[in-house]
Motif scaffolding. Structure first.
Motif, mmCIF file in Angstrom:
data_model
loop_
_atom_site.group_PDB
_atom_site.id
_atom_site.type_symbol
_atom_site.label_atom_id
_atom_site.label_comp_id
_atom_site.label_asym_id
_atom_site.label_seq_id
_atom_site.Cartn_x
_atom_site.Cartn_y
_atom_site.Cartn_z
ATOM 1 N N UNK A 64 0.855 -1.185 0.000
ATOM 2 C CA UNK A 64 0.000 0.000 0.000
ATOM 3 C C UNK A 64 0.887 1.229 0.000
ATOM 4 N N UNK A 65 0.804 2.033 -1.042
ATOM 5 C CA UNK A 65 1.555 3.272 -1.136
ATOM 6 C C UNK A 65 3.034 3.070 -0.765
ATOM 7 N N UNK A 66 3.604 2.008 -1.302
ATOM 8 C CA UNK A 66 5.029 1.743 -1.060
ATOM 9 C C UNK A 66 5.337 1.000 0.227
ATOM 10 N N UNK A 67 4.331 0.734 1.055
ATOM 11 C CA UNK A 67 4.558 0.032 2.320
ATOM 12 C C UNK A 67 4.149 -1.429 2.184
ATOM 13 N N UNK A 68 5.036 -2.304 2.651
ATOM 14 C CA UNK A 68 4.763 -3.738 2.622
ATOM 15 C C UNK A 68 3.831 -4.085 3.795
ATOM 16 N N UNK A 69 2.562 -4.338 3.483
ATOM 17 C CA UNK A 69 1.582 -4.576 4.561
ATOM 18 C C UNK A 69 1.860 -5.858 5.325
ATOM 19 N N UNK A 70 2.527 -6.826 4.672
ATOM 20 C CA UNK A 70 2.745 -8.103 5.365
ATOM 21 C C UNK A 70 3.663 -7.934 6.583
ATOM 22 N N UNK A 71 4.380 -6.814 6.647
ATOM 23 C CA UNK A 71 5.272 -6.581 7.793
ATOM 24 C C UNK A 71 4.598 -5.815 8.926
ATOM 25 N N UNK A 72 3.364 -5.401 8.707
ATOM 26 C CA UNK A 72 2.731 -4.487 9.655
ATOM 27 C C UNK A 72 1.656 -5.166 10.501
ATOM 28 N N UNK A 73 1.404 -4.561 11.672
ATOM 29 C CA UNK A 73 0.315 -4.992 12.543
ATOM 30 C C UNK A 73 -0.947 -4.213 12.138
ATOM 31 N N UNK A 74 -2.122 -4.737 12.519
ATOM 32 C CA UNK A 74 -3.363 -4.065 12.096
ATOM 33 C C UNK A 74 -3.403 -2.568 12.414
ATOM 34 N N UNK A 75 -2.939 -2.157 13.589
ATOM 35 C CA UNK A 75 -3.029 -0.722 13.933
ATOM 36 C C UNK A 75 -2.108 0.120 13.048
ATOM 37 N N UNK A 76 -1.009 -0.495 12.584
ATOM 38 C CA UNK A 76 -0.101 0.239 11.688
ATOM 39 C C UNK A 76 -0.714 0.390 10.301
#
Ligand SMILES: Nc1ncnc2c1ncn2[C@@H]1O[C@H](COP(=O)(O)OP(=O)(O)O)[C@@H](O)[C@H]1O
Ligand SMILES: [Mg+2]
Length: 237
Positions: free
Chosen positions: A63-75
């Protein structure tokens, strides 16, 4: 143009049961994209993977250059991806206003809370009339409006909507779809999951048809509405 959201080759299983197989889809900035399919196809599971309530087995989600698989739901929420889940989970013992306030828990949204409440009430005038009413006493359609308005409180760049028309009267279904188009026109991109194939393809720039965990068809909303397989499977032709 790089898409705002790009999901590639997403695999997901509940335990041993594989539910998503190589799902790829994208949402460009400014678009309404719809993911349609029968009950059990894996639509909600796809949204839960994007918002990171579930962990994919394989695949990439950017999403917009961010790898969502590395993030927690709140991020994911902090990036501006807001999920309004199926079955409208409002807080029944809180008023409409209190529910809306709960939607602006992230710091960046808190500063604009009053403005966002006003915007939500403009989109859903019925909620304005019921601002002090307990959410649990609202009709199903009003609870759905509240769930969407609460999602908007976080100022999403991408709104993930799971079956917003489910269980609503035909008149209210129209209202909800019109309002989704309006939210989009005000600048929010939308990934809309629906079983109401006709209405969602009508408002969407593009759509994907999910069949037992695989993308079977994709194209512009217009081309899918005219597609003979779509007509036979979903439009009663
Ligand atoms: N928590 C769960 N545990 C096991 N299987 C599940 C769970 N949730 C959904 N499923 C199964 O995954 C498949 C896809 O479900 P879902 O994503 O809810 O479909 P849809 O939203 O398209 O109706 C279905 O076969 C469903 O029974
Ligand atoms: Mg579902």
């Amino acid at each position: 143009m790089t898409p705002l959201l790009e999901v590639r080759d997403l695999d997901f299983a509940y335990g041993d049961v594989q539910v998503l197989r190589g799902v790829s889809l994208s949402v460009n900035a400014g678009e309404i994209v719809t993911l349609v399919g029968s009950n059990g196809a894996g639509k909600s599971t796809t949204l839960r993977n994007i918002s990171r309530l579930l962990r994919p087995r394989a695949g990439t989600m950017v999403f917009d250059g961010h790898d969502l698989t590395r993030l927690a739901p709140h991020q994911v929420v902090a990036l501006g991806v807001v999920h309004v889940p199926e079955a409208r989970r409002v807080f029944p013992e809180m008023t409409v206003l209190e529910n809306l306030r709960m939607g602006s828990y992230i710091a960046s949204a808190r500063a604009e809370r009053a403005k966002n409440i006003e915007r939500g009430l403009m989109l859903f005038p019925r909620l304005k009339e019921r601002i002090g009413q307990l959410a649990g006493t609202l009709s199903g359609g009003e609870q759905q409006m509240l769930a969407i308005a609460r999602g908007l409180m976080a100022r999403p760049r991408l709104l993930l909507l799971d079956e917003p028309s489910l269980g609503l009267s035909p008149l209210l279904v129209r209202t909800i779809f019109d309002t989704i188009a309006q939210i989009n026109a005000q600048g929010t991109s939308v990934l809309l999951v629906e079983q109401n194939v006709y209405q969602s393809l009508r408002i969407a720039a593009r759509g994907y048809v999910l069949e037992t965990g695989r993308i079977a068809l994709s194209g512009t909303g217009e081309s899918l509405l005219a597609n003979s397989e779509v007509k036979a499977a979903f439009l009663g032709a």
